[in-house]
Design a protein around this motif. Structure first.
Motif, PDB file in Angstrom:
ATOM      1  N   ASP A  13       3.544  -0.189   4.884  1.00  0.00           N
ATOM      2  CA  ASP A  13       3.124   0.784   3.862  1.00  0.00           C
ATOM      3  C   ASP A  13       4.332   1.544   3.321  1.00  0.00           C
ATOM      4  O   ASP A  13       5.303   1.787   4.037  1.00  0.00           O
ATOM      5  CB  ASP A  13       2.162   1.819   4.465  1.00  0.00           C
ATOM      6  CG  ASP A  13       0.789   1.231   4.771  1.00  0.00           C
ATOM      7  OD1 ASP A  13       0.529   0.090   4.341  1.00  0.00           O
ATOM      8  OD2 ASP A  13       0.005   1.924   5.448  1.00  0.00           O
TER       9      ASP A  13
ATOM     10  N   ALA B 102      -0.067   5.642   9.114  1.00  0.00           N
ATOM     11  CA  ALA B 102       0.256   4.592   8.150  1.00  0.00           C
ATOM     12  C   ALA B 102       0.330   3.278   8.912  1.00  0.00           C
ATOM     13  O   ALA B 102       0.356   3.263  10.145  1.00  0.00           O
ATOM     14  CB  ALA B 102       1.590   4.890   7.464  1.00  0.00           C
ATOM     15  N   ASN B 103       0.318   2.171   8.173  1.00  0.00           N
ATOM     16  CA  ASN B 103       0.492   0.852   8.770  1.00  0.00           C
ATOM     17  C   ASN B 103       1.894   0.345   8.467  1.00  0.00           C
ATOM     18  O   ASN B 103       2.491   0.702   7.449  1.00  0.00           O
ATOM     19  CB  ASN B 103      -0.529  -0.133   8.203  1.00  0.00           C
ATOM     20  CG  ASN B 103      -1.943   0.235   8.626  1.00  0.00           C
ATOM     21  OD1 ASN B 103      -2.208   0.489   9.812  1.00  0.00           O
ATOM     22  ND2 ASN B 103      -2.846   0.295   7.655  1.00  0.00           N
TER      23      ASN B 103
ATOM     24  N   VAL C 191       0.805   5.145   0.916  1.00  0.00           N
ATOM     25  CA  VAL C 191       0.045   6.173   1.630  1.00  0.00           C
ATOM     26  C   VAL C 191       0.625   7.520   1.233  1.00  0.00           C
ATOM     27  O   VAL C 191       1.829   7.738   1.381  1.00  0.00           O
ATOM     28  CB  VAL C 191       0.167   5.971   3.152  1.00  0.00           C
ATOM     29  CG1 VAL C 191      -0.634   7.020   3.890  1.00  0.00           C
ATOM     30  CG2 VAL C 191      -0.285   4.575   3.529  1.00  0.00           C
TER      31      VAL C 191
ATOM     32  N   THR D  95       0.840  -1.196   0.000  1.00  0.00           N
ATOM     33  CA  THR D  95       0.000   0.000   0.000  1.00  0.00           C
ATOM     34  C   THR D  95       0.882   1.256   0.000  1.00  0.00           C
ATOM     35  O   THR D  95       1.873   1.318   0.712  1.00  0.00           O
ATOM     36  CB  THR D  95      -0.865   0.013   1.269  1.00  0.00           C
ATOM     37  OG1 THR D  95      -1.560  -1.224   1.322  1.00  0.00           O
ATOM     38  CG2 THR D  95      -1.841   1.167   1.267  1.00  0.00           C
TER      39      THR D  95
END
Ligand code: CU
Ligand code: CU
Length: 490
Positions: free
Chosen positions: A82, A78-79, A45, A43
């Protein structure tokens, strides 16, 4: 040095150990490969931040678009895993950037309006991290926010390898700038008396200029100035005058600047209407209601930073009819310089905001540079028989001066620079606070070299002294010695 022979049993054990280790690692490697080949692409971000001045706090980032739109110093989230991409837009022509130390993330330096910088990194561990502007004092006055990363830390060397501390934070000293100029204001540079005239409108033009100047032998420093010197020019008007003050900020500047004159009756002493970006000009008018000798200074956050770097001067508002005439007038101001490097270090010295907050200067200076007023070029000069007047102010930003002339007594001290109260007479040392001034007068009866100091004399050893030479005939009835003059003991 004993028993260097290899034991064959140990060699066998090590070989078996390696084999077991490789077998143990192999499945992990395969698992990683499998993961990256799946459809789960990482992902990304994305955030956009724009710099903003003049809000609360006075310097900040503001979110652009998405959930952070319009939010001052927004929390970014964010994770773990990411890819984080942050775009920074310069909302003004002032020097900014954005850094996150833990990820070695840096937008690059931005100093043009609308200039953009992008930084991208992998959020490889959970935690709260700070994004901030690395321009001196910008973080301290508000340019910082949080990046919050949630999730589980992946195990293994992947994280450990990225946890090396940022080398950018290690203090280094650049060589002294060979193009550094003198920023010292000549103390004899005093405008002529206003004298006995009617009030009028006076136009004053000042330019904020950031200058690399000579701080001490072998040491240079990035000063902020009014008109390229420290202090800025002495301004001289009379009570009742209307002053039309124009402030330009030089196109080469990297910071906004402004002016607050203590002679002003009005918001911010003018600072509210003169926050001036590089290349811009502002203007306001004020009427001098109170006679006196007043400090002016830049009042752009961090105000103490701008003052410490040299942005101060004096404005004299003469009372009706003017001041009594004297033979010699001089203009001196005291300030502190907060360098990251210790006093005496050679090279181009950096400003230290932390030392400024601790009120722990490395240098104390009269008229901008270490020992400047002891040099032949800038020493004060008068003759025996002269009456001398010194306009003395403290820019500071922090230290109060105990102003004293070694070997002289002030005949008159216009305490706190009040020109309407009766002066104190026969004073040895007078206190001058930061943002304050005094006017002192004395006659020179005996020839010689007089040393101007702050009688907090440790400061003498940090660059704070000036010489006043009195030339003329001896006066043995006042001072006489058969001995030889020593350069020690003053
Ligand atoms: Cu900044
Ligand atoms: Cu300034």
């Amino acid at each position: 040095m004993k028993n260097r022979q290899l034991n064959p049993n140990w060699v066998a054990a090590v070989l078996i150990g390696f084999t077991l280790l490789i077998v143990a690692i192999l499945p992990v490697s395969i698992r990683i490969e499998t993961n990256t080949s799946t459809a789960d692409s990482p992902t990304v971000v994305e955030y956009t931040l724009k710099t903003v001045l003049g809000q609360t706090p006075p310097m900040a980032y503001i979110g652009v678009g998405g959930t952070i739109d319009g939010v001052i110093n927004p929390d970014l989230t964010a994770n773990v895993g990411d890819t984080v991409r942050i775009t920074v837009i310069n909302g003004d022509p002032v020097l900014h950037d954005m850094m996150i130390d833990e990820f070695n993330a840096h937008s690059g330096h931005l100093d043009k309006q609308d200039q953009e910088g992008v930084t991208e990194f992998v959020a490889n561990r959970p935690g709260e991290f700070v994004y901030y502007c690395s321009t001196p004092a910008h973080r301290e006055v508000g340019m910082q926010g949080k990046l919050v990363i949630t999730g589980e830390a992946p195990s293994g060397e992947y994280v450990a390898a990225d946890q090396s501390p940022s080398v950018a934070l290690q203090p280094t000293t650049a060589p002294a700038d060979p193009n550094a100029v003198s920023i010292v204001r000549n103390p004899a540079d005093v405008p002529p008396p206003v004298g006995d005239r009617e009030p009028m409108t006076v136009r004053v033009d000042l330019t904020a200029v950031e200058v690399v100047g000579q701080l001490a032998d072998g040491a240079t420093f990035s000063y902020f100035t009014f008109d390229r010197t420290v202090p800025g020019p002495m301004l001289r008007v009379r009570v009742g005058d209307s002053v039309e003050l124009h402030l330009k900020n030089d196109t080469t500047s990297l910071f906004p600047h402004s002016i607050d004159l203590h002679s002003v009756t009005g918001p911010g002493g003018g600072a509210v209407y003169t926050q001036t970006n590089p290349g811009a000009e502002t203007m306001f008018t004020f009427k001098g209601l109170n006679p006196g000798l007043y400090v002016y200074h830049c009042a752009t956050p961090s105000v103490a930073h701008h003052i410490a770097n040299g942005m101060y001067g004096l404005i004299l508002v003469e009372p009706e009819g003017g001041l009594p005439p004297v033979d010699k007038e001089f203009y001196m101001m005291q300030g502190e310089i907060y360098t990251a490097q210790p006093f005496g270090t050679a090279g181009h010295l950096d400003f230290s905001h932390a030392k400024m907050l601790d009120e722990d200067p490395e240098y104390f200076v009269f008229n901008g540079a270490s020992m400047a007023l002891t040099t032949d070029e800038y020493a004060l000069r008068a003759n025996v028989g002269d009456t001398v007047r010194i306009f003395f102010g403290v820019g500071g930003p922090n230290a109060t001066s105990s102003f004293h002339v070694i070997g002289e007594i002030f005949d008159r001290v216009y305490d706190q620079a009040s020109l309407t109260a009766s002066p104190l007479t026969d004073v040895q040392t007078t206190l001058v606070p930061p943002g304050g001034a005094t006017m002192v007068e004395f006659a020179l009866e005996v020839p010689g070299r007089y040393i101007l100091v702050d009688h907090a004399l440790a400061r003498l050893e940090r660059g704070l002294a000036g010489y006043l030479y009195a030339e003329g005939a001896d006066a043995p009835d006042i001072f006489h010695s058969e001995g030889e003059a020593s350069s020690a003991g003053h």
